[in-house]
Scaffold this active site. Structure first.
Site, PDB file in Angstrom:
ATOM      1  N   GLU A   1       0.800  -1.021  -0.087  1.00 32.55           N
ATOM      2  CA  GLU A   1      -0.077   0.154  -0.006  1.00 32.55           C
ATOM      3  C   GLU A   1       0.962   1.247   0.181  1.00 32.55           C
ATOM      4  O   GLU A   1       1.929   1.303   0.762  1.00 32.55           O
ATOM      5  CB  GLU A   1      -0.920   0.016   1.175  1.00 32.55           C
ATOM      6  CG  GLU A   1      -1.946   1.283   1.241  1.00 32.55           C
ATOM      7  CD  GLU A   1      -3.107   0.900   2.061  1.00 32.55           C
ATOM      8  OE1 GLU A   1      -4.086   0.120   1.610  1.00 32.55           O
ATOM      9  OE2 GLU A   1      -3.073   1.093   3.331  1.00 32.55           O
TER      10      GLU A   1
ATOM     11  N   LYS B   1       0.883   4.570   1.153  1.00 31.33           N
ATOM     12  CA  LYS B   1       0.158   4.999   2.685  1.00 31.33           C
ATOM     13  C   LYS B   1       1.110   6.018   3.196  1.00 31.33           C
ATOM     14  O   LYS B   1       2.086   5.965   3.824  1.00 31.33           O
ATOM     15  CB  LYS B   1      -0.099   4.111   3.675  1.00 31.33           C
ATOM     16  CG  LYS B   1      -1.172   4.275   4.684  1.00 31.33           C
ATOM     17  CD  LYS B   1      -1.477   2.982   5.352  1.00 31.33           C
ATOM     18  CE  LYS B   1      -2.292   3.356   6.605  1.00 31.33           C
ATOM     19  NZ  LYS B   1      -2.490   2.235   7.384  1.00 31.33           N
TER      20      LYS B   1
ATOM     21  N   LYS C   1      -8.006   2.752  -3.147  1.00 25.28           N
ATOM     22  CA  LYS C   1      -8.392   2.388  -1.241  1.00 25.28           C
ATOM     23  C   LYS C   1      -9.045   3.765  -0.962  1.00 25.28           C
ATOM     24  O   LYS C   1      -8.217   4.596  -0.934  1.00 25.28           O
ATOM     25  CB  LYS C   1      -7.097   2.071  -0.747  1.00 25.28           C
ATOM     26  CG  LYS C   1      -7.285   1.557   0.657  1.00 25.28           C
ATOM     27  CD  LYS C   1      -7.412   0.012   0.706  1.00 25.28           C
ATOM     28  CE  LYS C   1      -7.540  -0.554   1.945  1.00 25.28           C
ATOM     29  NZ  LYS C   1      -6.665  -0.244   2.861  1.00 25.28           N
TER      30      LYS C   1
ATOM     31  N   GLU D   1     -14.388  -5.571   2.257  1.00 28.77           N
ATOM     32  CA  GLU D   1     -13.821  -5.871   3.713  1.00 28.77           C
ATOM     33  C   GLU D   1     -14.718  -5.906   4.615  1.00 28.77           C
ATOM     34  O   GLU D   1     -15.612  -5.456   4.850  1.00 28.77           O
ATOM     35  CB  GLU D   1     -13.122  -4.442   3.814  1.00 28.77           C
ATOM     36  CG  GLU D   1     -12.212  -4.370   4.983  1.00 28.77           C
ATOM     37  CD  GLU D   1     -11.345  -3.260   5.196  1.00 28.77           C
ATOM     38  OE1 GLU D   1     -10.412  -2.994   4.471  1.00 28.77           O
ATOM     39  OE2 GLU D   1     -11.756  -2.373   6.208  1.00 28.77           O
TER      40      GLU D   1
ATOM     41  N   ASN E   1     -10.082  -7.376   7.825  1.00 26.64           N
ATOM     42  CA  ASN E   1      -9.237  -6.353   8.468  1.00 26.64           C
ATOM     43  C   ASN E   1      -8.860  -6.717  10.047  1.00 26.64           C
ATOM     44  O   ASN E   1     -10.068  -6.664  10.867  1.00 26.64           O
ATOM     45  CB  ASN E   1      -9.908  -4.957   8.201  1.00 26.64           C
ATOM     46  CG  ASN E   1      -9.058  -3.788   8.451  1.00 26.64           C
ATOM     47  OD1 ASN E   1      -7.835  -4.114   9.015  1.00 26.64           O
ATOM     48  ND2 ASN E   1      -9.139  -2.532   7.692  1.00 26.64           N
TER      49      ASN E   1
ATOM     50  N   GLU F   1      -5.557  -8.391   6.250  1.00 33.10           N
ATOM     51  CA  GLU F   1      -5.249  -6.845   6.262  1.00 33.10           C
ATOM     52  C   GLU F   1      -4.807  -6.142   7.379  1.00 33.10           C
ATOM     53  O   GLU F   1      -5.503  -6.619   8.580  1.00 33.10           O
ATOM     54  CB  GLU F   1      -6.303  -6.023   5.547  1.00 33.10           C
ATOM     55  CG  GLU F   1      -6.782  -6.459   4.400  1.00 33.10           C
ATOM     56  CD  GLU F   1      -8.294  -5.493   4.071  1.00 33.10           C
ATOM     57  OE1 GLU F   1      -8.977  -6.200   3.204  1.00 33.10           O
ATOM     58  OE2 GLU F   1      -8.346  -4.447   4.497  1.00 33.10           O
ATOM     59  N   SER F   2      -3.849  -5.501   7.372  1.00 34.41           N
ATOM     60  CA  SER F   2      -3.540  -4.484   8.546  1.00 34.41           C
ATOM     61  C   SER F   2      -2.661  -4.901   9.684  1.00 34.41           C
ATOM     62  O   SER F   2      -3.016  -6.293  10.302  1.00 34.41           O
ATOM     63  CB  SER F   2      -4.779  -3.840   9.104  1.00 34.41           C
ATOM     64  OG  SER F   2      -5.534  -3.159   8.160  1.00 34.41           O
TER      65      SER F   2
HETATM   66  O1  LIG Z   1      -4.885   2.862   8.972  1.00 35.34           O
HETATM   67  C1  LIG Z   1      -5.556   3.585   9.843  1.00 35.34           C
HETATM   68  O2  LIG Z   1      -5.277   4.044  10.887  1.00 35.34           O
HETATM   69  C2  LIG Z   1      -7.057   3.519   9.430  1.00 35.34           C
HETATM   70  C3  LIG Z   1      -7.891   4.396  10.155  1.00 35.34           C
HETATM   71  C4  LIG Z   1      -9.410   4.509   9.951  1.00 35.34           C
HETATM   72  C5  LIG Z   1      -9.902   3.870   8.741  1.00 35.34           C
HETATM   73  C6  LIG Z   1      -8.809   3.159   7.852  1.00 35.34           C
HETATM   74  C7  LIG Z   1      -7.526   3.175   8.297  1.00 35.34           C
HETATM   75  N1  LIG Z   1      -6.610   2.238   7.470  1.00 35.34           N
HETATM   76  C8  LIG Z   1      -7.073   1.460   6.196  1.00 35.34           C
HETATM   77  C9  LIG Z   1      -6.521   0.232   6.239  1.00 35.34           C
HETATM   78  O3  LIG Z   1      -7.279  -0.851   6.243  1.00 35.34           O
HETATM   79  C10 LIG Z   1      -5.137   0.007   5.979  1.00 35.34           C
HETATM   80  O4  LIG Z   1      -4.506   0.970   5.278  1.00 35.34           O
HETATM   81  C11 LIG Z   1      -4.618  -1.202   5.296  1.00 35.34           C
HETATM   82  O5  LIG Z   1      -5.327  -2.425   5.851  1.00 35.34           O
HETATM   83  C12 LIG Z   1      -3.232  -1.403   5.762  1.00 35.34           C
HETATM   84  O6  LIG Z   1      -2.803  -1.477   7.054  1.00 35.34           O
HETATM   85  P1  LIG Z   1      -1.502  -1.310   7.881  1.00 35.34           P
HETATM   86  O7  LIG Z   1      -0.591  -2.240   7.322  1.00 35.34           O
HETATM   87  O8  LIG Z   1      -1.603  -1.287   9.349  1.00 35.34           O
HETATM   88  O9  LIG Z   1      -1.099   0.351   7.486  1.00 35.34           O
END
Ligand SMILES: O=C(O)c1ccccc1NCC(=O)[C@H](O)[C@H](O)COP(=O)(O)O
Length: 274
Positions: A70, A72, A131, A179, A200, A233-234
């Site tokens: 991503e 970001k 996204k 998601e 997520n 995810e995340s």
């Molecule tokens: O990333 C955040 O803080 C967030 C807050 C509120 C709504 C969405 C958010 N993120 C979107 C995502 O789902 C992530 O960008 C994506 O899954 C990647 O996650 P990460 O690897 O933890 O950055």
């Protein structure tokens, strides 16, 4: 209905639907709804399905795991992450072995925009995911016009409107990453006919991360007979953490830990090393 000649009718989310979304996520979707309040809801003519995003995530064997990396630059949980050049970041992710690129286009909390997505589409041959916090059909029309291969649809936001938005995405030739974060949302995604489901680990109301969420819901989806692609995810920061979804998920979606690493290609390679 979504035959080749008919266009699915999808309405922008109304204030009552938006009011159901709590916390940080609620604030973001209210802002996005205001951004698109004057936009045309028509989807336009149907576009052929490329399935490029879905095919990129379909692992050649059960133990293979694809990376969606991503772009970001900032987030509500981290604040500023890194002042990435989107095209350079996407090229580095491609060198690091990513199968697809996710690009945030939300401007206020994630420092994303249309230009970031256009630059990434131009820079790499990989399929690109838009996204954003889709609350209006115009956001899907834009995704297709900008060259994205897929768009994110969040069940926590769309609720029972998920099936209509999924049909709209498919009408536009887009794949959809649908998601979910809990059992009820998974049931909605399955009933909607999702082909790609993302689980997520981050609760978008509290921003709390629990890496046990993806394995739990992925197992449940398979128990329910889901044969499509599952994405964890995340919150992933190390190869050891990724290990927990090998053999379960078809792909992982990773943003912050790669984007903030300083060497995106190397970080991607190290993260995915088994
Ligand atoms: O990333 C955040 O803080 C967030 C807050 C509120 C709504 C969405 C958010 N993120 C979107 C995502 O789902 C992530 O960008 C994506 O899954 C990647 O996650 P990460 O690897 O933890 O950055």
């Amino acid at each position: 209905m979504t035959g080749p000649l008919s266009s699915p009718t999808v309405r922008p989310l109304d204030p009552q639907q938006l009011a159901r979304v709590p916390g940080v996520l609620g604030r973001i979707v209210h802002e996005r709804a205001a951004d698109y309040a004057a936009a045309r809801p028509e989807l336009g003519p149907p576009r052929p399905a490329s399935r490029r995003f879905e095919n990129a995530l379909r692992a050649p064997d059960a133990s293979a795991l694809a990376l969606i990396a991503e772009v970001k630059r900032a987030s509500p949980s981290q604040g500023a992450i890194a002042p990435l050049d989107p095209a350079a970041a996407a090229r580095a992710y491609a060198q690091g072995g990513a199968a697809a690129i996710s690009v945030l286009t939300e401007p206020r909390h994630f420092d994303g925009d249309r230009e970031a997505l256009l630059a990434v589409v131009d820079a790499v041959g990989l399929p690109v995911l838009r996204k954003d916090f889709v609350v209006h059909p115009a956001m899907l029309r834009e995704a297709a016009e900008w060259g994205a291969a897929a768009a994110l649809l969040m069940v926590s936001v769309l609720g029972e409107a998920t099936a209509g938005y999924l049909a709209a995405a498919h009408h536009l030739g887009l794949d959809a990453l649908v998601e979910v974060h809990d059992e009820h949302e998974l049931d909605v995604a399955l009933a909607a006919g999702a082909r790609i489901i993302g689980v997520n680990n981050r609760d978008l109301t509290t921003l709390h991360i629990d890496l046990a969420v993806s394995p739990r819901l992925i197992r449940r989806a398979r128990e329910r007979g889901f044969a499509g692609v599952l994405v964890a995810e995340s919150g992933y920061r190390s190869a050891g953490e990724i290990q927990a979804v090998r053999g379960l998920a078809g792909a992982v979606l990773v943003g912050s830990s790669l984007a903030g690493s300083g060497d995106l290609a190397r970080a991607a390679r190290e993260l995915m090393a088994s």
